[in-house]
Design a protein around this motif. Structure first.
Motif, PDB file in Angstrom:
ATOM      1  N   ILE A  87       9.575 -50.701  24.350  1.00  0.00           N
ATOM      2  CA  ILE A  87       8.295 -50.313  23.744  1.00  0.00           C
ATOM      3  C   ILE A  87       8.143 -48.797  23.767  1.00  0.00           C
ATOM      4  O   ILE A  87       7.751 -48.180  22.779  1.00  0.00           O
ATOM      5  N   THR A  88       8.496 -48.193  24.906  1.00  0.00           N
ATOM      6  CA  THR A  88       8.390 -46.740  25.038  1.00  0.00           C
ATOM      7  C   THR A  88       9.284 -46.028  24.023  1.00  0.00           C
ATOM      8  O   THR A  88       8.847 -45.089  23.345  1.00  0.00           O
ATOM      9  N   THR A  89      10.520 -46.477  23.906  1.00  0.00           N
ATOM     10  CA  THR A  89      11.449 -45.847  22.965  1.00  0.00           C
ATOM     11  C   THR A  89      10.974 -46.013  21.535  1.00  0.00           C
ATOM     12  O   THR A  89      11.028 -45.060  20.728  1.00  0.00           O
ATOM     13  N   THR A  90      10.487 -47.187  21.190  1.00  0.00           N
ATOM     14  CA  THR A  90      10.004 -47.438  19.832  1.00  0.00           C
ATOM     15  C   THR A  90       8.785 -46.576  19.518  1.00  0.00           C
ATOM     16  O   THR A  90       8.710 -45.949  18.454  1.00  0.00           O
ATOM     17  N   VAL A  91       7.843 -46.527  20.432  1.00  0.00           N
ATOM     18  CA  VAL A  91       6.631 -45.727  20.220  1.00  0.00           C
ATOM     19  C   VAL A  91       6.976 -44.244  20.116  1.00  0.00           C
ATOM     20  O   VAL A  91       6.453 -43.535  19.244  1.00  0.00           O
ATOM     21  N   LEU A  92       7.868 -43.759  20.978  1.00  0.00           N
ATOM     22  CA  LEU A  92       8.271 -42.351  20.911  1.00  0.00           C
ATOM     23  C   LEU A  92       8.969 -42.043  19.585  1.00  0.00           C
ATOM     24  O   LEU A  92       8.751 -40.980  19.001  1.00  0.00           O
ATOM     25  N   GLY A  93       9.784 -42.967  19.107  1.00  0.00           N
ATOM     26  CA  GLY A  93      10.448 -42.771  17.820  1.00  0.00           C
ATOM     27  C   GLY A  93       9.456 -42.696  16.670  1.00  0.00           C
ATOM     28  O   GLY A  93       9.561 -41.835  15.793  1.00  0.00           O
ATOM     29  N   VAL A  94       8.456 -43.579  16.689  1.00  0.00           N
ATOM     30  CA  VAL A  94       7.431 -43.565  15.634  1.00  0.00           C
ATOM     31  C   VAL A  94       6.594 -42.293  15.716  1.00  0.00           C
ATOM     32  O   VAL A  94       6.294 -41.664  14.691  1.00  0.00           O
ATOM     33  N   LEU A  95       6.215 -41.888  16.925  1.00  0.00           N
ATOM     34  CA  LEU A  95       5.453 -40.647  17.087  1.00  0.00           C
ATOM     35  C   LEU A  95       6.263 -39.429  16.647  1.00  0.00           C
ATOM     36  O   LEU A  95       5.736 -38.513  16.008  1.00  0.00           O
ATOM     37  N   PHE A  96       7.533 -39.431  16.981  1.00  0.00           N
ATOM     38  CA  PHE A  96       8.411 -38.338  16.573  1.00  0.00           C
ATOM     39  C   PHE A  96       8.502 -38.265  15.052  1.00  0.00           C
ATOM     40  O   PHE A  96       8.428 -37.178  14.471  1.00  0.00           O
TER      41      PHE A  96
ATOM     42  N   LEU B 267      15.283 -47.770  16.057  1.00  0.00           N
ATOM     43  CA  LEU B 267      16.259 -48.862  16.008  1.00  0.00           C
ATOM     44  C   LEU B 267      16.764 -49.233  17.397  1.00  0.00           C
ATOM     45  O   LEU B 267      16.886 -50.414  17.731  1.00  0.00           O
ATOM     46  N   LEU B 268      17.070 -48.230  18.199  1.00  0.00           N
ATOM     47  CA  LEU B 268      17.548 -48.517  19.555  1.00  0.00           C
ATOM     48  C   LEU B 268      16.436 -49.058  20.439  1.00  0.00           C
ATOM     49  O   LEU B 268      16.704 -49.776  21.412  1.00  0.00           O
ATOM     50  N   GLY B 269      15.193 -48.738  20.118  1.00  0.00           N
ATOM     51  CA  GLY B 269      14.075 -49.303  20.871  1.00  0.00           C
ATOM     52  C   GLY B 269      13.861 -50.768  20.537  1.00  0.00           C
ATOM     53  O   GLY B 269      13.592 -51.588  21.413  1.00  0.00           O
ATOM     54  N   VAL B 270      14.000 -51.112  19.267  1.00  0.00           N
ATOM     55  CA  VAL B 270      13.787 -52.496  18.845  1.00  0.00           C
ATOM     56  C   VAL B 270      14.999 -53.359  19.188  1.00  0.00           C
ATOM     57  O   VAL B 270      14.849 -54.488  19.664  1.00  0.00           O
ATOM     58  N   TRP B 271      16.207 -52.838  18.939  1.00  0.00           N
ATOM     59  CA  TRP B 271      17.439 -53.573  19.219  1.00  0.00           C
ATOM     60  C   TRP B 271      18.323 -52.778  20.170  1.00  0.00           C
ATOM     61  O   TRP B 271      19.286 -52.132  19.745  1.00  0.00           O
TER      62      TRP B 271
END
Length: 117
Positions: free
Chosen positions: A6-15, A45-49
């Motif tokens: 979740i953290t990686t996905t959210v950071l990717g979207v914020l970025f 992508l790495l956050g989701v998968w």
């Protein structure tokens, strides 16, 4: 979904949102923004998968998959730094040539009133 996913996905979207904001505000060139958007998409992508990295590492014969991520990140940063140095060199060369041209024009301008006398 685990906390790190979740953290990686959210950071990717914020970025990605920050990159879009910078491009829209004309603070970042579109060409450079596309590179950073690709980085943000990779983070999402790495956050989701997260097992996607494991599959690539297994395919390349790498036992510890975070090593692949680290090696790729270092390689991309090396290429990015080399490209930045190449652009900086080109700009410095252009500035030097412009300064020389300006100096010649100023010299001609100073000599022109003397020739009229």
């Amino acid at each position: 979904m685990a906390n790190y996913q979740i953290t990686t996905t959210v950071l990717g979207v914020l970025f990605a949102a920050v990159i879009l904001f910078l491009i829209r505000g004309d603070r970042l060139y579109l060409r450079l923004g596309l590179f950073w958007m690709a980085v943000a998409l990779l983070a999402v992508l790495l956050g989701v998968w997260p097992r996607l990295l494991d599959h690539f590492a297994d395919g390349l014969g790498i036992r510890y998959s975070p090593t692949l991520l680290l090696v790729c990140a270092v390689g991309v940063l090396f290429i990015k730094a080399l490209h930045a140095d190449m652009v900086n060199t080109r700009i410095e060369r252009q500035v030097r040539r412009l300064n020389q041209s300006l100096a010649l024009l100023q010299l001609k301008n100073q000599q022109a009133p003397n020739d009229k006398r």
